[in-house]
Design an enzyme around this catalytic site. Structure first.
Site, PDB file in Angstrom:
ATOM      1  N   HIS A   1      -9.625  -1.334 -12.179  1.00  0.00           N
ATOM      2  CA  HIS A   1      -9.531  -0.302 -11.125  1.00  0.00           C
ATOM      3  C   HIS A   1      -9.156  -1.000  -9.827  1.00  0.00           C
ATOM      4  O   HIS A   1     -10.024  -1.483  -9.090  1.00  0.00           O
ATOM      5  CB  HIS A   1     -10.876   0.431 -11.017  1.00  0.00           C
ATOM      6  CG  HIS A   1     -10.865   1.580 -10.057  1.00  0.00           C
ATOM      7  ND1 HIS A   1     -11.790   2.616 -10.132  1.00  0.00           N
ATOM      8  CD2 HIS A   1     -10.071   1.874  -9.007  1.00  0.00           C
ATOM      9  CE1 HIS A   1     -11.542   3.488  -9.164  1.00  0.00           C
ATOM     10  NE2 HIS A   1     -10.509   3.037  -8.450  1.00  0.00           N
TER      11      HIS A   1
ATOM     12  N   HIS B   1      -6.055  -0.668  -6.773  1.00  0.00           N
ATOM     13  CA  HIS B   1      -4.848  -0.062  -6.199  1.00  0.00           C
ATOM     14  C   HIS B   1      -4.082  -1.183  -5.508  1.00  0.00           C
ATOM     15  O   HIS B   1      -4.607  -1.803  -4.574  1.00  0.00           O
ATOM     16  CB  HIS B   1      -5.217   1.018  -5.181  1.00  0.00           C
ATOM     17  CG  HIS B   1      -6.082   2.099  -5.756  1.00  0.00           C
ATOM     18  ND1 HIS B   1      -5.579   3.301  -6.195  1.00  0.00           N
ATOM     19  CD2 HIS B   1      -7.421   2.151  -5.983  1.00  0.00           C
ATOM     20  CE1 HIS B   1      -6.571   4.058  -6.650  1.00  0.00           C
ATOM     21  NE2 HIS B   1      -7.700   3.380  -6.535  1.00  0.00           N
TER      22      HIS B   1
ATOM     23  N   HIS C   1      -9.465   9.328 -11.449  1.00  0.00           N
ATOM     24  CA  HIS C   1     -10.614   9.236 -10.555  1.00  0.00           C
ATOM     25  C   HIS C   1     -11.381  10.559 -10.678  1.00  0.00           C
ATOM     26  O   HIS C   1     -10.778  11.639 -10.569  1.00  0.00           O
ATOM     27  CB  HIS C   1     -10.165   9.086  -9.102  1.00  0.00           C
ATOM     28  CG  HIS C   1      -9.672   7.716  -8.739  1.00  0.00           C
ATOM     29  ND1 HIS C   1      -8.709   7.054  -9.442  1.00  0.00           N
ATOM     30  CD2 HIS C   1     -10.028   6.890  -7.702  1.00  0.00           C
ATOM     31  CE1 HIS C   1      -8.484   5.870  -8.867  1.00  0.00           C
ATOM     32  NE2 HIS C   1      -9.266   5.744  -7.820  1.00  0.00           N
TER      33      HIS C   1
ATOM     34  N   GLU D   1     -16.246  10.584  -7.874  1.00  0.00           N
ATOM     35  CA  GLU D   1     -16.405   9.646  -6.743  1.00  0.00           C
ATOM     36  C   GLU D   1     -17.090  10.442  -5.632  1.00  0.00           C
ATOM     37  O   GLU D   1     -18.258  10.226  -5.327  1.00  0.00           O
ATOM     38  CB  GLU D   1     -15.042   9.106  -6.302  1.00  0.00           C
ATOM     39  CG  GLU D   1     -15.117   8.116  -5.135  1.00  0.00           C
ATOM     40  CD  GLU D   1     -13.716   7.664  -4.653  1.00  0.00           C
ATOM     41  OE1 GLU D   1     -12.718   8.302  -4.985  1.00  0.00           O
ATOM     42  OE2 GLU D   1     -13.670   6.656  -3.897  1.00  0.00           O
TER      43      GLU D   1
ATOM     44  N   ASP E   1     -11.272  -1.880  -6.494  1.00  0.00           N
ATOM     45  CA  ASP E   1     -10.674  -0.675  -5.909  1.00  0.00           C
ATOM     46  C   ASP E   1      -9.610  -1.014  -4.852  1.00  0.00           C
ATOM     47  O   ASP E   1      -8.431  -1.080  -5.169  1.00  0.00           O
ATOM     48  CB  ASP E   1     -11.772   0.234  -5.338  1.00  0.00           C
ATOM     49  CG  ASP E   1     -11.355   1.699  -5.256  1.00  0.00           C
ATOM     50  OD1 ASP E   1     -10.292   2.051  -5.796  1.00  0.00           O
ATOM     51  OD2 ASP E   1     -12.113   2.508  -4.655  1.00  0.00           O
ATOM     52  N   ASP E   2     -10.043  -1.252  -3.612  1.00  0.00           N
ATOM     53  CA  ASP E   2      -9.122  -1.570  -2.501  1.00  0.00           C
ATOM     54  C   ASP E   2      -9.722  -2.744  -1.724  1.00  0.00           C
ATOM     55  O   ASP E   2     -10.232  -2.587  -0.609  1.00  0.00           O
ATOM     56  CB  ASP E   2      -9.000  -0.353  -1.567  1.00  0.00           C
ATOM     57  CG  ASP E   2      -8.488   0.868  -2.307  1.00  0.00           C
ATOM     58  OD1 ASP E   2      -7.298   0.903  -2.636  1.00  0.00           O
ATOM     59  OD2 ASP E   2      -9.292   1.779  -2.568  1.00  0.00           O
TER      60      ASP E   2
HETATM   61  N1  ADE Z   1      -6.678   5.624  -3.431  1.00  0.00           N
HETATM   62  C1  ADE Z   1      -6.980   4.351  -3.143  1.00  0.00           C
HETATM   63  N2  ADE Z   1      -8.306   4.150  -3.258  1.00  0.00           N
HETATM   64  C2  ADE Z   1      -8.850   5.329  -3.647  1.00  0.00           C
HETATM   65  C3  ADE Z   1     -10.162   5.759  -3.939  1.00  0.00           C
HETATM   66  N3  ADE Z   1     -11.225   4.952  -3.863  1.00  0.00           N
HETATM   67  N4  ADE Z   1     -10.335   7.047  -4.294  1.00  0.00           N
HETATM   68  C4  ADE Z   1      -9.295   7.877  -4.373  1.00  0.00           C
HETATM   69  N5  ADE Z   1      -8.053   7.523  -4.108  1.00  0.00           N
HETATM   70  C5  ADE Z   1      -7.812   6.250  -3.745  1.00  0.00           C
HETATM   71 ZN    ZN Z   2      -9.665   3.930  -6.807  1.00  0.00          ZN
END
Ligand code: ADE
Ligand code: ZN
Length: 339
Positions: A17, A19, A196, A199, A277-278
């Protein structure tokens, strides 16, 4: 380094996971802005200080603004190789990478420009670092399904290079069922499916992702903990969750990692995994996510070994490589203290 830190570092892991746009560190964004002639009159520290998010939408506003600095094939290639260098430092042996074509196409960057750049970096990472990877095309759920169908149409020229489709961006108000046709077409094209869900959205969205979109994995899925029958279903059907502790903390899905439901998921036999994630926005790459949740929940070596094995099990890696990697994890874990 403590013994548990050493164990986290030494285990081969898959990241499922991630991005690629979320790996855009301020220094890189500034470099790309400068060479593309985009005014961005701030320094990296100032940008980092602004990474204080109230919720998912608050983060997405910053994330999409920063992606505007990505314009050329070189930008996308450099961004992706930067991630792979961090992946190597974290002992990631396989990565399943999300990308957001619609975020780039609406800025006039062509699908094949960024897709080919990512694929070239993925091939180079395999050759230079031995890291395998798959590409997952994510639909932006806050845009109409028609847009997703158009992107899928563009992707048909790359069916050998894209492993599957995902669903991301603003969750609440954009339920999985909005994308039933796009996911059904993706399935007919032979693509894997993830989404997703849970969340910020309710457990009903997780059910919908499973029942309507026929997903192989749920991304996040944190709020599944509110629905006992869903927990049972996830365990019984072996539907993995790709969880992201530092993301969920920074976006206030949980207020404290000590309340993070990862242990509940593991105790119920759910294939939960840890991911970043990011990472450029949430304060850490994969091992930092492992260590944050290890400390908050007092996870032991066995839990860490389960999480590493789960990352391989939940991946789209072919069976023989899966067995080889699981064997390596077992070897390390068999000799780890207290396991
Ligand atoms: N795009 C990038 N990170 C995300 C996240 N945590 N939830 C939804 N969309 C995303
Ligand atoms: Zn994500």
């Amino acid at each position: 380094m403590s013994q548990i830190d050493t164990l986290v570092q030494s285990l081969p892991k898959a990241e499922l996971h991630l991005h690629i746009e979320g790996t855009l560190e301020p220094e890189l964004a500034i470099k790309f802005a400068r060479r593309n002639g985009i005014p961005l009159n701030v320094g990296p520290e100032e940008l980092r200080r602004a990474y204080d998010f109230k919720n998912l939408q608050d983060f997405l506003n910053v994330y999409y603004r920063a992606t505007d600095t990505l314009r050329t094939r070189d930008d996308f290639y450099e961004l992706t190789m930067h991630y792979f260098r961090r992946a190597r430092e974290n002992n990631i042996v396989h990565a399943e990478i999300f990308y957001d074509p619609q975020a780039h196409m609406r800025r006039g960057v062509k699908f094949e420009v960024f897709t080919e750049a990512l694929l070239e970096a993925m091939r180079d990472a395999r050759g230079e670092y031995g890291i395998s990877s798959n590409l997952i095309l994510s639909f932006l759920r806050d845009l109409p399904e028609e847009d997703a169908l158009k992107v899928l149409d563009e992707a048909t020229a790359f069916l050998n290079d894209i492993v599957g489709v995902g669903l991301d961006s603003a969750e609440v108000g954009n339920p999985p069922s909005k994308f039933s046709r796009a996911f059904s077409m993706a399935k007919d094209l032979g693509l894997m499916r993830v989404a997703h869900a849970g969340e910020e959205g309710p457990p009903e969205y997780v059910w919908e992702a499973i029942e309507v979109l026929d997903v192989h994995r749920i991304d996040h899925g944190v709020r599944s903990v509110e629905d006992d029958s869903l927990m049972h279903f996830l365990a019984e059907r072996r539907i993995p969750l790709t969880m992201c502790p530092l993301s969920n903390l920074k976006l206030k899905v949980v207020n404290d990692l000590r309340d993070y439901p990862l242990r509940e998921f593991l105790d119920r036999g759910i294939i939960a995994t840890v991911n970043s994630d990011d990472p450029a926005y949430f304060g850490g790459y994969l091992n930092e996510n492992f260590l944050a949740v290890q400390r908050a929940l007092n996870l032991g070596p066995e839990d860490i070994c389960t999480l590493a094995s789960n990352s391989i099990l939940a991946s789209f890696i072919p069976g023989d490589r899966k067995r080889e990697l699981l064997g390596k994890i077992d070897e390390i874990c068999g000799s780890a203290p207290d396991s």
